[in-house]
Design an enzyme around this catalytic site. Structure first.
Site, PDB file in Angstrom:
ATOM      1  N   SER A  18       0.824  -1.208   0.000  1.00 42.50           N
ATOM      2  CA  SER A  18       0.000   0.000   0.000  1.00 42.50           C
ATOM      3  C   SER A  18       0.862   1.264   0.000  1.00 42.50           C
ATOM      4  O   SER A  18       1.900   1.336   0.672  1.00 42.50           O
ATOM      5  CB  SER A  18      -0.915   0.013   1.225  1.00 42.50           C
ATOM      6  OG  SER A  18      -1.604   1.245   1.308  1.00 42.50           O
ATOM      7  N   SER A  20      -0.483   4.044   1.106  1.00 37.96           N
ATOM      8  CA  SER A  20      -1.102   4.908   2.108  1.00 37.96           C
ATOM      9  C   SER A  20      -0.143   5.342   3.212  1.00 37.96           C
ATOM     10  O   SER A  20      -0.126   6.527   3.580  1.00 37.96           O
ATOM     11  CB  SER A  20      -2.335   4.228   2.705  1.00 37.96           C
ATOM     12  OG  SER A  20      -3.362   4.126   1.738  1.00 37.96           O
ATOM     13  N   THR A  63      -9.303  -1.272   3.834  1.00 38.31           N
ATOM     14  CA  THR A  63      -9.220  -1.742   2.460  1.00 38.31           C
ATOM     15  C   THR A  63      -9.704  -3.191   2.398  1.00 38.31           C
ATOM     16  O   THR A  63     -10.231  -3.723   3.379  1.00 38.31           O
ATOM     17  CB  THR A  63      -7.786  -1.578   1.918  1.00 38.31           C
ATOM     18  OG1 THR A  63      -7.762  -1.873   0.518  1.00 38.31           O
ATOM     19  CG2 THR A  63      -6.796  -2.473   2.653  1.00 38.31           C
ATOM     20  N   LYS A  67     -14.054  -3.728   3.713  1.00 35.27           N
ATOM     21  CA  LYS A  67     -14.850  -2.515   3.516  1.00 35.27           C
ATOM     22  C   LYS A  67     -16.348  -2.712   3.766  1.00 35.27           C
ATOM     23  O   LYS A  67     -17.014  -1.805   4.263  1.00 35.27           O
ATOM     24  CB  LYS A  67     -14.639  -1.971   2.094  1.00 35.27           C
ATOM     25  CG  LYS A  67     -13.308  -1.289   1.892  1.00 35.27           C
ATOM     26  CD  LYS A  67     -13.251  -0.636   0.518  1.00 35.27           C
ATOM     27  CE  LYS A  67     -12.024   0.217   0.360  1.00 35.27           C
ATOM     28  NZ  LYS A  67     -12.032   0.980  -0.906  1.00 35.27           N
ATOM     29  N   ASN A  88     -14.523   3.089   4.068  1.00 36.09           N
ATOM     30  CA  ASN A  88     -13.066   3.030   3.912  1.00 36.09           C
ATOM     31  C   ASN A  88     -12.351   3.857   4.971  1.00 36.09           C
ATOM     32  O   ASN A  88     -11.132   3.931   4.971  1.00 36.09           O
ATOM     33  CB  ASN A  88     -12.648   3.494   2.511  1.00 36.09           C
ATOM     34  CG  ASN A  88     -12.666   5.001   2.375  1.00 36.09           C
ATOM     35  OD1 ASN A  88     -13.565   5.673   2.892  1.00 36.09           O
ATOM     36  ND2 ASN A  88     -11.693   5.547   1.662  1.00 36.09           N
ATOM     37  N   ASP A 103     -14.010   7.382  -0.636  1.00 31.74           N
ATOM     38  CA  ASP A 103     -13.690   6.944  -1.999  1.00 31.74           C
ATOM     39  C   ASP A 103     -14.444   7.765  -3.043  1.00 31.74           C
ATOM     40  O   ASP A 103     -13.881   8.177  -4.064  1.00 31.74           O
ATOM     41  CB  ASP A 103     -14.023   5.461  -2.181  1.00 31.74           C
ATOM     42  CG  ASP A 103     -12.969   4.547  -1.577  1.00 31.74           C
ATOM     43  OD1 ASP A 103     -11.810   4.969  -1.462  1.00 31.74           O
ATOM     44  OD2 ASP A 103     -13.312   3.401  -1.223  1.00 31.74           O
ATOM     45  N   GLY A 128     -18.394  -3.756  -8.689  1.00 28.54           N
ATOM     46  CA  GLY A 128     -17.953  -3.990  -7.316  1.00 28.54           C
ATOM     47  C   GLY A 128     -18.002  -2.720  -6.475  1.00 28.54           C
ATOM     48  O   GLY A 128     -18.684  -1.742  -6.817  1.00 28.54           O
ATOM     49  N   GLY A 129     -17.254  -2.722  -5.365  1.00 30.42           N
ATOM     50  CA  GLY A 129     -17.283  -1.598  -4.441  1.00 30.42           C
ATOM     51  C   GLY A 129     -16.810  -0.293  -5.046  1.00 30.42           C
ATOM     52  O   GLY A 129     -17.385   0.772  -4.786  1.00 30.42           O
TER      53      GLY A 129
END
Length: 277
Positions: A18, A20, A63, A67, A88, A103, A128-129
């Site tokens: 990630s 992040s 993540t 979620k 998220n 998101d 999807g999400g």
């Protein structure tokens, strides 16, 4: 005695690659905040919430695969997350853990850097999400999405939830839209040769956005440029949703440009290490 740093985290599995931690920690340093953001691999939502309370984590990113699964275990969820069907972002308040979703905001801010969404038509690939967040954001901004997916069950459900059309993916070559948005993982490293649609149809769209950001320039975006489309990478969405998390957790404005720059540099470094062309 030095002040104990505020602690933020990423929960999911896997989390090793990630970006992040890199972008959040760069932001906190530039903001002169005594804060640290760490990545924690956890098997489920129960473990994540236990870690959050045990370690005194004030806020967390969530993540895959948590979620949706973690929602039922939270003390409160905002209306946007209910509509999207995923969270998220978590934050602790007076012993309670609340959930939200940034998101969709990251997605719409990325698009607004290029054009106004109001009145524009969008072809959304996937159901999807990420597709749900994209459709929610487009509808909220006054745009008109149509969902295209290989899975009719999830595609129709998504379209019905947000009162927009659904068409099978095979119909994409028959339509035109202002912007094509890929929310599927097709083309993500290490399978970077993949492309979710035939290149020959890309000229039917003024803009093409790919939520995949690794590699930064996916095959879809390269082919779209060849077809004369404007292109938008997935990196701004990642940065903007993270920046919104910083606002939620700290109440302060983050250095968005710096966050984008350090993330882009890291992606280019990883690409060079892989020997991508």
């Amino acid at each position: 005695m030095p002040e104990k740093p505020r602690l933020f985290a990423l929960f999911g599995n896997p989390v090793g690659h990630s970006l992040s931690p890199l972008i959040h920690n760069a932001a906190y340093e530039a903001m002169n905040l005594s804060a640290q953001y760490i990545a924690l691999a956890v098997p489920d939502g129960k473990t994540a919430l236990h870690r959050m309370r045990e370690m005194g984590i004030e806020g967390a990113s969530v993540t895959i695969p948590l979620k949706t699964a973690i929602m039922a275990q939270l003390d409160e969820i905002d209306d946007n997350s209910h509509a999207i069907g995923a969270v998220n972002t978590l934050w602790a308040r007076e012993g309670r853990i609340l959930g939200g979703n940034t998101d969709w905001a990251g997605f719409t801010r990325s698009l607004k850097e290029h054009f106004d969404l109001r009145g524009k038509t969008f072809a959304i690939l996937g159901s999807g999400g990420a597709a749900r967040a994209a459709v929610f954001g487009i509808r909220r901004e006054g745009g008109y999405p149509t969902v295209f997916s290989r899975n009719p069950e999830t595609g129709i459900a998504l379209a019905q939830d947000f009162h927009c059309p659904y068409r099978p993916l095979s119909d994409l070559e028959k339509v035109e839209a202002h912007c094509l948005v890929n929310t599927t993982p097709v083309g993500m490293s290490p399978n970077a040769a993949g492309i979710p649609v035939p290149p020959a149809i890309l000229s039917r769209f003024a803009w093409v956005m790919d939520l995949v950001y690794n590699p930064l320039r996916t095959r879809l975006l390269r082919e779209a440029e060849e077809a004369g489309c404007g292109v938008i990478t997935g990196l701004p969405m990642l940065v903007h949703q993270g920046a919104e998390q910083v606002r939620v957790w700290t109440g302060k404005e983050p250095p968005v440009g710096l966050m984008h720059r350090v993330a882009e540099e890291e992606l280019l470094r990883r690409s060079a290490d892989r020997g991508d062309s």
